[in-house]
Design a protein around this motif. Sequence first.
Motif, short mmCIF file in Angstrom:
data_model
loop_
_atom_site.label_atom_id
_atom_site.label_comp_id
_atom_site.label_asym_id
_atom_site.label_seq_id
_atom_site.Cartn_x
_atom_site.Cartn_y
_atom_site.Cartn_z
N SER A 207 -16.05 67.37 16.41
CA SER A 207 -15.46 68.53 17.07
C SER A 207 -16.21 68.94 18.32
O SER A 207 -15.86 69.93 18.96
CB SER A 207 -15.39 69.71 16.10
OG SER A 207 -16.67 70.27 15.90
N GLY A 208 -17.29 68.21 18.65
CA GLY A 208 -18.06 68.51 19.85
C GLY A 208 -19.28 69.36 19.63
O GLY A 208 -19.92 69.81 20.59
N ILE A 209 -19.66 69.59 18.36
CA ILE A 209 -20.85 70.38 18.04
C ILE A 209 -21.91 69.43 17.48
O ILE A 209 -21.71 68.82 16.43
CB ILE A 209 -20.54 71.49 17.02
CG1 ILE A 209 -19.54 72.49 17.60
CG2 ILE A 209 -21.83 72.21 16.60
CD1 ILE A 209 -19.11 73.56 16.61
N HIS A 210 -23.03 69.31 18.16
CA HIS A 210 -24.11 68.43 17.71
C HIS A 210 -25.13 69.25 16.91
O HIS A 210 -25.83 70.10 17.47
CB HIS A 210 -24.80 67.77 18.90
CG HIS A 210 -25.93 66.88 18.52
ND1 HIS A 210 -25.76 65.76 17.72
CD2 HIS A 210 -27.26 66.95 18.81
CE1 HIS A 210 -26.94 65.18 17.55
NE2 HIS A 210 -27.86 65.88 18.19
N LEU A 211 -25.19 69.01 15.61
CA LEU A 211 -26.11 69.74 14.73
C LEU A 211 -27.45 69.02 14.68
O LEU A 211 -27.51 67.79 14.61
CB LEU A 211 -25.52 69.87 13.33
CG LEU A 211 -24.17 70.60 13.22
CD1 LEU A 211 -23.71 70.66 11.77
CD2 LEU A 211 -24.27 72.00 13.80
N THR A 212 -28.52 69.80 14.68
CA THR A 212 -29.87 69.22 14.74
C THR A 212 -30.76 69.61 13.57
O THR A 212 -31.85 69.04 13.42
CB THR A 212 -30.57 69.67 16.04
OG1 THR A 212 -30.60 71.11 16.08
CG2 THR A 212 -29.84 69.14 17.26
N ASN A 213 -30.32 70.57 12.74
CA ASN A 213 -31.20 71.10 11.69
C ASN A 213 -30.50 71.16 10.34
O ASN A 213 -29.32 71.52 10.25
CB ASN A 213 -31.65 72.52 12.06
CG ASN A 213 -32.51 72.54 13.32
OD1 ASN A 213 -33.71 72.35 13.27
ND2 ASN A 213 -31.86 72.74 14.45
N LEU A 214 -31.26 70.84 9.30
CA LEU A 214 -30.79 70.91 7.93
C LEU A 214 -31.83 71.66 7.11
O LEU A 214 -33.02 71.31 7.14
CB LEU A 214 -30.58 69.52 7.33
CG LEU A 214 -30.22 69.45 5.84
CD1 LEU A 214 -28.83 70.02 5.60
CD2 LEU A 214 -30.32 68.02 5.32
N ASP A 215 -31.40 72.68 6.38
CA ASP A 215 -32.29 73.44 5.51
C ASP A 215 -31.86 73.20 4.07
O ASP A 215 -30.75 73.56 3.68
CB ASP A 215 -32.20 74.93 5.86
CG ASP A 215 -33.23 75.79 5.13
OD1 ASP A 215 -33.68 75.37 4.05
OD2 ASP A 215 -33.57 76.86 5.64
N ILE A 216 -32.73 72.57 3.28
CA ILE A 216 -32.38 72.20 1.90
C ILE A 216 -32.80 73.25 0.88
O ILE A 216 -32.75 73.01 -0.33
CB ILE A 216 -32.97 70.83 1.53
CG1 ILE A 216 -34.50 70.88 1.50
CG2 ILE A 216 -32.49 69.75 2.49
CD1 ILE A 216 -35.16 69.59 0.97
N GLY A 217 -33.20 74.44 1.35
CA GLY A 217 -33.51 75.54 0.44
C GLY A 217 -34.78 75.31 -0.36
O GLY A 217 -35.68 74.56 0.03
N GLY A 218 -34.85 75.97 -1.49
CA GLY A 218 -36.00 75.83 -2.39
C GLY A 218 -35.50 75.46 -3.77
O GLY A 218 -34.66 74.57 -3.93
N GLY A 219 -35.99 76.16 -4.79
CA GLY A 219 -35.53 75.90 -6.14
C GLY A 219 -36.27 74.80 -6.87
O GLY A 219 -35.95 74.49 -8.03
N PHE A 220 -37.25 74.17 -6.23
CA PHE A 220 -37.99 73.10 -6.90
C PHE A 220 -38.65 73.67 -8.17
O PHE A 220 -39.28 74.73 -8.12
CB PHE A 220 -39.06 72.52 -5.98
CG PHE A 220 -38.54 72.10 -4.63
CD1 PHE A 220 -37.46 71.24 -4.52
CD2 PHE A 220 -39.12 72.58 -3.47
CE1 PHE A 220 -36.98 70.86 -3.27
CE2 PHE A 220 -38.65 72.22 -2.22
CZ PHE A 220 -37.58 71.36 -2.12
#
Length: 300
Positions: A207-220
């Motif tokens: 769609s023309g949006i380049h994503l650069t970041n992923l946050d996988i949260g916590g919960g370990f």
Amino acid sequence: MENFKLTEQEVRFLCSRFKTPFLVVSLAKVEENYRFLRQHLPRVQVCYAMKANSTTAILRRLASLGSNFDVASGGEMRQLHELGIVNSRMIYANTVKDFDGLETAHRLQVRRFTFDDISEVPKMAKYVPGADVLVRIRVHSSGALVDLNSKFGAAPEDALTLLQAAAQAGLNPAGICFHVGSQTVNLSAYEEALTVCRGLFDAAEDSGIHLTNLDIGGGFPIPPANGAAPDIEQMLGTINERLDSLFPDTAVWCDPGRFLCGTAVTLVASVIGTKNRGGKPWYILDEGIYGAFSGILFDH
């Protein structure tokens, strides 16, 4: 991974100097937990969720190790600022932001945010124009001790619309985040969430949006009181492999709270009275549900 524990001799010594109730923190254990996470998730930037325990000594030790911080309020941002921790090491990860939090973020120039609803877009656009924003999605959390997805997260099918709305409002749609729930022992929940996120990254790119970041949260997960430790090394190893496979060129963060401090703190309390209820003895402590035991209503 083991819990920090005091010996009876140590407890008696401390009780001779301090009135109960009190918490004893092992900063060495906090550091050990941080280094363990960095060793097994070497690509992942750690953002300590300071709501888990905002004791100044813990924050200072983690900051000295290079940790970043997940903040949920203006007060937490100010506390970090007063400790000399700069704005670039904070992510305002409360998906519903109040005036104080937004005003503080603007004043301290915090530039990373999460959101999960269209109503947050104009608020962020007003106070922090151009900021990096991540859409938090709702994921399956089977096996989690505390399911956070009933409260947080947009439906995955709505994520692209939210990213587009953020872009149109002058924000920078930077990525996707999720949280599989606290104390999750089900590795498949992470694997499924990462697969969903990969699809969203691809849809955004189309769609023309380049994503650069992923946050996988916590919960370990951390060991429960009975000492039956989960195989956290195997879990983190598999997560790391999936990140390398699915997101080789993406900046990845995680937001652990309990994992870093939950095994590093011991509560010392005293029995202040006894009662008989239904033929059973009750022992009343000087600490309770409105203090350190508050989580017992929501955990186990």
